[in-house]
Design a protein around this motif. Structure first.
Motif, PDB file in Angstrom:
ATOM      1  N   ARG A   1     -52.056   2.258 -16.451  1.00 24.18           N
ATOM      2  CA  ARG A   1     -53.405   2.190 -15.870  1.00 24.18           C
ATOM      3  C   ARG A   1     -54.420   1.629 -16.855  1.00 24.18           C
ATOM      4  NH1 ARG A   1     -51.932   7.969 -13.346  1.00 24.18           N
ATOM      5  NH2 ARG A   1     -51.168   7.225 -11.306  1.00 24.18           N
TER       6      ARG A   1
ATOM      7  N   HIS B   1     -45.043   3.453  -6.762  1.00 23.64           N
ATOM      8  CA  HIS B   1     -44.449   4.781  -6.738  1.00 23.64           C
ATOM      9  C   HIS B   1     -43.430   4.828  -5.593  1.00 23.64           C
ATOM     10  CE1 HIS B   1     -47.731   6.468  -9.311  1.00 23.64           C
ATOM     11  NE2 HIS B   1     -48.409   5.484  -8.751  1.00 23.64           N
TER      12      HIS B   1
ATOM     13  N   GLU C   1     -47.514  16.554  -8.475  1.00 27.82           N
ATOM     14  CA  GLU C   1     -48.946  16.264  -8.595  1.00 27.82           C
ATOM     15  C   GLU C   1     -49.360  15.532  -9.876  1.00 27.82           C
ATOM     16  OE1 GLU C   1     -53.267  18.554  -8.166  1.00 27.82           O
ATOM     17  OE2 GLU C   1     -51.385  19.637  -7.832  1.00 27.82           O
TER      18      GLU C   1
ATOM     19  N   PRO D   1     -49.589   8.950  -7.256  1.00 29.92           N
ATOM     20  CA  PRO D   1     -50.399   7.726  -7.305  1.00 29.92           C
ATOM     21  C   PRO D   1     -51.885   8.027  -7.387  1.00 29.92           C
ATOM     22  CG  PRO D   1     -49.513   8.090  -5.105  1.00 29.92           C
ATOM     23  CD  PRO D   1     -48.878   9.107  -5.985  1.00 29.92           C
ATOM     24  N   ASP D   2     -52.606   7.126  -8.035  1.00 28.24           N
ATOM     25  CA  ASP D   2     -54.065   7.193  -8.091  1.00 28.24           C
ATOM     26  C   ASP D   2     -54.591   6.391  -6.911  1.00 28.24           C
ATOM     27  OD1 ASP D   2     -56.759   7.013  -8.575  1.00 28.24           O
ATOM     28  OD2 ASP D   2     -56.570   6.495 -10.698  1.00 28.24           O
ATOM     29  N   THR D   3     -55.044   7.080  -5.882  1.00 33.60           N
ATOM     30  CA  THR D   3     -55.460   6.405  -4.649  1.00 33.60           C
ATOM     31  C   THR D   3     -56.746   5.612  -4.818  1.00 33.60           C
ATOM     32  OG1 THR D   3     -56.597   8.436  -3.940  1.00 33.60           O
ATOM     33  CG2 THR D   3     -54.318   8.124  -3.192  1.00 33.60           C
ATOM     34  N   ALA D   4     -57.439   5.793  -5.939  1.00 30.71           N
ATOM     35  CA  ALA D   4     -58.672   5.040  -6.185  1.00 30.71           C
ATOM     36  C   ALA D   4     -58.388   3.648  -6.748  1.00 30.71           C
ATOM     37  CB  ALA D   4     -59.577   5.809  -7.143  1.00 30.71           C
ATOM     38  N   ARG D   5     -57.147   3.425  -7.172  1.00 34.35           N
ATOM     39  CA  ARG D   5     -56.792   2.121  -7.739  1.00 34.35           C
ATOM     40  C   ARG D   5     -56.214   1.213  -6.661  1.00 34.35           C
ATOM     41  NH1 ARG D   5     -52.791   1.568 -11.545  1.00 34.35           N
ATOM     42  NH2 ARG D   5     -53.898  -0.068 -12.644  1.00 34.35           N
TER      43      ARG D   5
ATOM     44  N   GLU E   1     -52.094   0.277  -7.002  1.00 31.60           N
ATOM     45  CA  GLU E   1     -51.026   1.271  -6.946  1.00 31.60           C
ATOM     46  C   GLU E   1     -50.527   1.365  -5.510  1.00 31.60           C
ATOM     47  OE1 GLU E   1     -51.085   4.888  -9.064  1.00 31.60           O
ATOM     48  OE2 GLU E   1     -52.411   4.127 -10.649  1.00 31.60           O
ATOM     49  N   PHE E   2     -49.222   1.383  -5.372  1.00 30.82           N
ATOM     50  CA  PHE E   2     -48.601   1.326  -4.055  1.00 30.82           C
ATOM     51  C   PHE E   2     -47.554   2.430  -3.926  1.00 30.82           C
ATOM     52  CE2 PHE E   2     -49.753  -2.855  -5.619  1.00 30.82           C
ATOM     53  CZ  PHE E   2     -50.486  -3.395  -4.577  1.00 30.82           C
ATOM     54  N   VAL E   3     -47.253   2.780  -2.681  1.00 36.52           N
ATOM     55  CA  VAL E   3     -46.219   3.777  -2.398  1.00 36.52           C
ATOM     56  C   VAL E   3     -45.171   3.160  -1.486  1.00 36.52           C
ATOM     57  CG1 VAL E   3     -45.688   5.989  -1.324  1.00 36.52           C
ATOM     58  CG2 VAL E   3     -47.779   5.739  -2.684  1.00 36.52           C
TER      59      VAL E   3
END
Length: 207
Positions: free
Chosen positions: A60, A68, A107, A111-115, A118-120
């Motif tokens: 990051r 992820h 936890e 993933p950092d959902t603010a970035r 970043e993908f799942v």
């Protein structure tokens, strides 16, 4: 300051992406159903989690994309082909059911959902590329080199690394952020992957 900024942005120009594999509750949490043989108080478990946290933090800071990858199946396992012991065991113990706590990301490693980068990805086989959008996502972020880490080393990590190398990616395995049920399996897998990928530990992952 300028030198530091240039260093942290280096990953973007070099096309580096991180694949974080199976950092999920059933795999890493003390109450998880799998835990790849690591007991709740195992020093190996703590070391792997710490190394994974360091890897994600470093990625990051460098603005590297992170994918992820989670494994999850329908609660009735109708979407699970039970053609191998590893898959039959998943169904037998009721692990990684989609929508349940066990299949969610552990936890500290989620993933950092603010970035935006970043993908799942969800998958159902051993190889993270098989039947998923992973290849498409890596093309979107212009990745040419992959840093791969996860659990278990000899399973999803090695299978995914071999597929990635066959696709033409340069691959680095973040060894400290990987684990297997038995250390002998972990080390044997790292030696095997060393023929096709760079095996890195600590800060060497970022070089």
């Amino acid at each position: 300051m300028a030198a530091q900024s240039q260093d942290l942005s280096q990953g973007v120009s070099q096309g580096v992406a991180v694949l974080a594999l199976h950092y999920q509750n059933d795999v890493l949490h003390p109450e998880g159903k799998i835990r790849v043989g690591m007991s709740a108080d195992s020093p190996v478990r703590g070391a792997v989690i710490a190394a994974a946290q360091a890897l994600l933090q470093g990625a990051r800071q460098r603005e590297w994309p992170i994918v992820h990858v989670r494994i999850a199946f329908r609660p009735d396992y109708a979407d699970l082909i039970q053609n191998a012991p590893i898959f039959r065991n998943v169904a037998a113990i009721g692990a990684v059911m989609d929508g349940a706590w066990g299949s969610a990301f552990y936890e500290p490693l989620g993933p950092d959902t603010a970035r935006a980068n970043e993908f799942v990805v969800r998958h159902r086989r051993v190889n993270a590329f098989y039947g998923t959008e992973l290849e498409e996502l890596l093309r979107i972020v212009n990745a040419r080199r992959l840093v791969v880490a996860g659990v278990a080393t000899h399973s999803v990590v090695e299978s995914t690394v071999r597929h990635a190398v066959d696709m033409g990616y340069e691959v680095t395995v973040a060894a400290d952020a990987c684990a297997s049920a038995q250390m002998v399996e972990h080390e044997a897998s790292l030696r095997s992957m060393g023929l096709i990928a760079q095996i890195a530990r600590g800060e060497a992952v970022f070089s």
